[in-house]
Design a protein around this motif. Structure first.
Motif, PDB file in Angstrom:
ATOM      1  N   ILE A 155       0.818  -1.099   0.095  1.00 41.72           N
ATOM      2  CA  ILE A 155       0.057  -0.001  -0.044  1.00 41.72           C
ATOM      3  C   ILE A 155       0.923   1.154  -0.233  1.00 41.72           C
ATOM      4  O   ILE A 155       0.660   2.038  -0.751  1.00 41.72           O
ATOM      5  N   LYS A 156       1.978   1.109   0.665  1.00 36.63           N
ATOM      6  CA  LYS A 156       2.739   2.287   0.946  1.00 36.63           C
ATOM      7  C   LYS A 156       3.460   2.604  -0.359  1.00 36.63           C
ATOM      8  O   LYS A 156       3.679   3.859  -1.096  1.00 36.63           O
ATOM      9  N   GLU A 157       3.879   1.742  -1.191  1.00 38.97           N
ATOM     10  CA  GLU A 157       4.417   1.526  -2.356  1.00 38.97           C
ATOM     11  C   GLU A 157       3.722   2.212  -3.640  1.00 38.97           C
ATOM     12  O   GLU A 157       3.999   3.030  -4.320  1.00 38.97           O
ATOM     13  N   ILE A 158       2.301   1.865  -3.572  1.00 41.52           N
ATOM     14  CA  ILE A 158       1.355   2.247  -4.296  1.00 41.52           C
ATOM     15  C   ILE A 158       1.248   3.793  -4.343  1.00 41.52           C
ATOM     16  O   ILE A 158       1.107   4.627  -5.035  1.00 41.52           O
ATOM     17  N   ARG A 159       1.101   4.228  -2.842  1.00 47.50           N
ATOM     18  CA  ARG A 159       0.784   5.662  -2.603  1.00 47.50           C
ATOM     19  C   ARG A 159       1.993   6.545  -2.950  1.00 47.50           C
ATOM     20  O   ARG A 159       1.662   7.646  -3.322  1.00 47.50           O
ATOM     21  N   ASN A 160       3.003   6.134  -2.780  1.00 47.48           N
ATOM     22  CA  ASN A 160       4.362   6.632  -2.919  1.00 47.48           C
ATOM     23  C   ASN A 160       4.313   6.837  -4.524  1.00 47.48           C
ATOM     24  O   ASN A 160       5.235   7.885  -5.070  1.00 47.48           O
ATOM     25  N   SER A 161       3.973   5.861  -5.202  1.00 44.53           N
ATOM     26  CA  SER A 161       4.261   6.180  -6.849  1.00 44.53           C
ATOM     27  C   SER A 161       3.127   6.945  -7.360  1.00 44.53           C
ATOM     28  O   SER A 161       3.520   7.486  -8.662  1.00 44.53           O
TER      29      SER A 161
END
Length: 80
Positions: free
Chosen positions: A63-69
């Protein structure tokens, strides 16, 4: 090869042509059709094509990776 959808008029023309064939040719056509129809590929079952996502990251990390992208495009737009 996909199925061919033809009109009634076209079917009548083919049927007229096929009726003119001798019995031996008709038998060969029927045998050929049977061999083609019998060679259908099997359709995979639903259990073969679904599954869970496998990854080394935890759900929170994904989730963090998706939001940061994500990109904030509102600052890039200028309609003036």
């Amino acid at each position: 090869m996909g199925a061919l959808n033809v009109s009634d008029k076209t079917l009548k023309k083919y049927f007229t042509f096929l009726n003119k064939l001798d019995d031996s040719s008709k038998t060969r056509l029927i045998d050929r059709k049977k061999s083609i129809s019998g060679s259908k590929k099997s359709v995979p079952s639903i259990s073969d094509i679904y599954g869970s996502w496998e990854d080394s990251l935890s759900a929170e990390e994904q989730i963090k990776e998706i939001r940061n992208s994500r990109i904030d495009r509102s600052s890039e737009l200028n309609f003036e």
